[in-house]
Scaffold this motif. Sequence first.
Motif, PDB file in Angstrom:
ATOM      1  N   HIS B 292       0.843  -1.202   0.000  1.00  0.00           N
ATOM      2  CA  HIS B 292       0.000   0.000   0.000  1.00  0.00           C
ATOM      3  C   HIS B 292       0.873   1.245   0.000  1.00  0.00           C
ATOM      4  O   HIS B 292       1.983   1.221   0.504  1.00  0.00           O
ATOM      5  N   GLU B 295      -2.415   6.085   1.315  1.00  0.00           N
ATOM      6  CA  GLU B 295      -3.868   5.928   1.237  1.00  0.00           C
ATOM      7  C   GLU B 295      -4.553   7.052   2.013  1.00  0.00           C
ATOM      8  O   GLU B 295      -5.601   7.554   1.604  1.00  0.00           O
ATOM      9  N   ASN B 296      -3.912   7.440   3.120  1.00  0.00           N
ATOM     10  CA  ASN B 296      -4.585   8.297   4.097  1.00  0.00           C
ATOM     11  C   ASN B 296      -3.566   9.293   4.637  1.00  0.00           C
ATOM     12  O   ASN B 296      -2.390   8.948   4.798  1.00  0.00           O
ATOM     13  N   HIS B 331      -3.653   2.341  -3.896  1.00  0.00           N
ATOM     14  CA  HIS B 331      -4.235   3.611  -3.424  1.00  0.00           C
ATOM     15  C   HIS B 331      -3.584   4.867  -3.985  1.00  0.00           C
ATOM     16  O   HIS B 331      -4.153   5.533  -4.819  1.00  0.00           O
ATOM     17  N   VAL B 333      -3.329   7.890  -2.967  1.00  0.00           N
ATOM     18  CA  VAL B 333      -4.228   9.042  -2.933  1.00  0.00           C
ATOM     19  C   VAL B 333      -3.460  10.347  -2.671  1.00  0.00           C
ATOM     20  O   VAL B 333      -3.784  11.385  -3.231  1.00  0.00           O
ATOM     21  N   HIS B 352      -5.664   1.559  -8.452  1.00  0.00           N
ATOM     22  CA  HIS B 352      -6.624   2.591  -8.042  1.00  0.00           C
ATOM     23  C   HIS B 352      -7.847   1.906  -7.428  1.00  0.00           C
ATOM     24  O   HIS B 352      -8.460   1.058  -8.073  1.00  0.00           O
ATOM     25  N   CYS B 353      -8.199   2.280  -6.207  1.00  0.00           N
ATOM     26  CA  CYS B 353      -9.281   1.612  -5.471  1.00  0.00           C
ATOM     27  C   CYS B 353     -10.315   2.639  -5.002  1.00  0.00           C
ATOM     28  O   CYS B 353     -10.438   2.914  -3.800  1.00  0.00           O
ATOM     29  N   SER B 356     -13.051   1.924  -2.121  1.00  0.00           N
ATOM     30  CA  SER B 356     -12.443   1.941  -0.795  1.00  0.00           C
ATOM     31  C   SER B 356     -12.086   3.362  -0.371  1.00  0.00           C
ATOM     32  O   SER B 356     -12.351   3.768   0.759  1.00  0.00           O
ATOM     33  N   ASN B 357     -11.476   4.110  -1.262  1.00  0.00           N
ATOM     34  CA  ASN B 357     -11.033   5.466  -0.912  1.00  0.00           C
ATOM     35  C   ASN B 357     -12.205   6.358  -0.516  1.00  0.00           C
ATOM     36  O   ASN B 357     -12.077   7.198   0.370  1.00  0.00           O
ATOM     37  N   SER B 362     -10.778   8.231   2.518  1.00  0.00           N
ATOM     38  CA  SER B 362      -9.340   8.465   2.330  1.00  0.00           C
ATOM     39  C   SER B 362      -9.071   9.659   1.424  1.00  0.00           C
ATOM     40  O   SER B 362      -8.081  10.369   1.595  1.00  0.00           O
ATOM     41  N   ASP B 382     -10.097  -3.559  -3.452  1.00  0.00           N
ATOM     42  CA  ASP B 382      -9.654  -3.403  -2.062  1.00  0.00           C
ATOM     43  C   ASP B 382     -10.689  -3.911  -1.072  1.00  0.00           C
ATOM     44  O   ASP B 382     -10.905  -3.299  -0.027  1.00  0.00           O
TER      45      ASP B 382
END
Lengths: 550, 550
Positions: B292, B295-296, B331, B333, B352-353, B356-357, B362, B382
């Motif tokens: 990963h 993501e966040n 992710h 992001v 690219h998810c 989930s994001n 996220s 994801d």
Amino acid sequence: MGSTTNASFGLTVYRGTFIQLPRLPDTGAVKAKPELVRNQGALWVSAADGRIKGWDWQAHDDARFAELMTRNGWVDIDVDVDGQGSKTKVKIVTASEEKNEFFFPGFIDTHIHAPQYPNAGLFGSSTLLGWLETYTFPVESGFGNQPDPKTGYQQQTKAGETPLAAQTIYDQVISRTLSHGTTCASYFATIHIPATNALATLCKKHGQRAFIGRVCMDNPDFCPKYYRDFSAEDSLTATKATIAHIQSIDPTGSLINPILTPRFAPSCTRPALESLGALAASYSPPLHIQTHIAENTNEVTLVNDLFPEAGSYAAVYDRYNLLTPRTILAHAVHLSKDEKALIAKRDAKISHCPASNSALGSGIAPVRSFLDVGITVGLGTDVSGGYSPSILEAARQTCLASRLLGHTAAFEMEFECGHSHVKGEDEKQKQKEREDEAARVKLSVPESLYLATRGGAAVVDMADEIGGFDLGMLWDVQLVQLGAVKGLPESPLDDGEGDRVDLVRPGPVGNVDLFGTETWEEKVEKWLWNGDDRNVKAVWVAGRLVHSRV
Amino acid sequence: MGSTTNASFGLTVYRGTFIQLPRLPDTGAVKAKPELVRNQGALWVSAADGRIKGWDWQAHDDARFAELMTRNGWVDIDVDVDGQGSKTKVKIVTASEEKNEFFFPGFIDTHIHAPQYPNAGLFGSSTLLGWLETYTFPVESGFGNQPDPKTGYQQQTKAGETPLAAQTIYDQVISRTLSHGTTCASYFATIHIPATNALATLCKKHGQRAFIGRVCMDNPDFCPKYYRDFSAEDSLTATKATIAHIQSIDPTGSLINPILTPRFAPSCTRPALESLGALAASYSPPLHIQTHIAENTNEVTLVNDLFPEAGSYAAVYDRYNLLTPRTILAHAVHLSKDEKALIAKRDAKISHCPASNSALGSGIAPVRSFLDVGITVGLGTDVSGGYSPSILEAARQTCLASRLLGHTAAFEMEFECGHSHVKGEDEKQKQKEREDEAARVKLSVPESLYLATRGGAAVVDMADEIGGFDLGMLWDVQLVQLGAVKGLPESPLDDGEGDRVDLVRPGPVGNVDLFGTETWEEKVEKWLWNGDDRNVKAVWVAGRLVHSRV
């Protein structure tokens, strides 16, 4: 399962699990965070008026259910029809525990364009104003006659002349929304009298509760020549004609009601807006009204250019007495603080349409900020700006969009303005506050389902009638089936050595997979996130069975 | 329709409509905007190796198809098996035009956590780090033994000791992803050797192409005691054990391959990261890697705190030789410009998810900015950060998220930085440029489907093997059925006067409603927006039928 229109019995008794959202003290608004409520037992509905007459949450096993039947002198019409002359025959409908079935209030779609249904999923990468021109006006104009070759204007079709294609589309959109558990919908039709009347008639046939609005759009500077009302006066006359039809097929308004529908400010002249406001007020109670507001930034600019005297988009509607407790404002993505205050003051309602707002790139409506100031909010599919006729999808998108709100520039600006930080304040503290606010604006699964049921009921001014299992409420309900925990071979690894072809196997219904470890609240969450129309086993409106899956 | 594993015929000939995305010159990337390509006719696949051997786009009617058969000396195994000894028997599979069926490349899920499947749809309103602790680690730890009551550590289970519940979950997630048209998936498993091996074995049984990764997580400062590798050395040893199993069940890697899986930087010690980078490089070609990244925002802060020497999140992986052309980064992001440049330089790939994001709040990954710098992108579900096992849903969310990107604070900042405006510049001009950029970053339906097929193929370094209908490619394909245009009564309005109960009627399949007016591109759009697993009639991997709806 049977239709309660059969008058040979007086009550239908529904057995099993009932899940709903509580009615909050603050009608329609979700200032207090609602949580799901579950009851297990029996609830009964009168066949005469389709209303809830009582329940017994003790009667959740066979013995106590039998006791309930005996106590009331009831006898199951399906098993014992003779020799019980003195007893009351009741119809029993059971939600299976093993198959994870439960009764849930029917969904209320507070904003949907019925004629646009053939375009569901077709919008390319367009935004609002271009989308209207390219996709929407052409399909809607097909609900009436061809434009007159000489004048280029579309004639209002004469009574009975609804194109077959239009009837087919209306028939299908009603079937589809019912199949997704929508028991009540507030429909935008087109400008045409016969087709609008046909939509009302078809809703009555299908048994779907509906508000039917002939679209008013007379502004020659905005509406295309081939698809608009001739004048403000014609707009009013045509609207009255559809009201007359609706009241003729449902004089008491028990199922179908008219709703005044100025498309949105740019499509209407000032005289049209004025006459519609006056028409609404001339009824007692005033007529329902629906329109659009602040969906897209360019639209907001356009309204400010067209109505410079008003001061804001919301103020345009207010100026013409169109901002009432029975007004549904769709979208509300880009409202100012003052506009929210005005809407709250007038007790006008907002239809949140997140699938559409994301699909057309309109933005994310700040729903929590509406609830903060006491505005009542419901959900809309906004077919076909929205791609899906499902309010469950709208509820899902409500959750998703609210989780992205904290990443938007609008949120950032609001946060900066709302929090007058001391200079030199700890940046980490500020970041923490920003995160807390981003978390606060998220809408939970129960909140989204509240908006889809109780919220929607309040938006259509029926908070006392639909949206939950309160005493006296109409039985506008869906039976949700999640399916059983899937049966599998003893050990999948030991399941023979040969190749195999995966077939759809019994157990789950649709895409909701249960493993037997979920709490009942988690089962509802799984339904929200992966459920679809396969999980809607049956739908009733006012006690009448209107949709059923075999 | 039949399985081509029956070796009594040499070829399967697929007839009907074939829709795909073109392979772009720039492998995997979508710098040039791909459009859908449609061919009608016949295409044939060898039963021996499951690869495409040729096609004839002239053979789109019966006469020319018969001619094709004769020309090649082919005879349909199902209608004429005797007395044609000199002819080659072929199996014919036809996609029905009337039912709007078409062959489409199988979907590639470049990021999915198989053990988390029971949690699909369960995440409350949590964000990444809290979600891992509350939802994820508990469910994943259940794939091995109970923690030792004395030490509190979880023992690696011995060979063969995969809990039955774990087998059931793995079996179901494979069935489900296949039913949604996923022919290839890159799976995160858990830390447990037997359960990871079981996942590989089950994928082989089901016939799904898969990359199987035992999760490495040995950092005692981040991972809970009850669910982590004992040490970096143990992490490496256990990983090697799963690689050995996978290579024993599929020595040539024709279907199942191992993939090194450091969970993400915070869960791994420096020695673990280092040894995994070295292990990957010790193979020729190097082993696949998945992890990963960014993501966040809190996760990014955590990584910067834990690895201050690296300079950035991407640089942590690069430092340990984990940023390779066979690395999948999920992710992405919140990447900096420098990190994107580094990833592009190393030719590492991004999964690219968007579901989930959005669900975990996220943020929105700026996919267009990846494509702009030539990074290869595919889609991931994801599960269970993502609620759905469907890549079609991921493609839908890709479209939706990209349409909201222009409303984010990150977009605004990027725009301001990237456009050095002359002082006193016309505000309207700037606004126009901002709108153009917001429009440019949108991903179209064809682009999303490109990412779901060709893009994903390149992400798993199989751009020459899967993702389209190129000569020599593996037949990893789904047969999509949209259904016929719905038959309706002559006039819905005249359909009798009585009440009626809506039943599901024949015509449409699932939620895709066709009215007969759609172009073929619009049919695909409708599939993207309202399709689901009901529209996946059959799925093949390397020519073997692995899923079928009755």
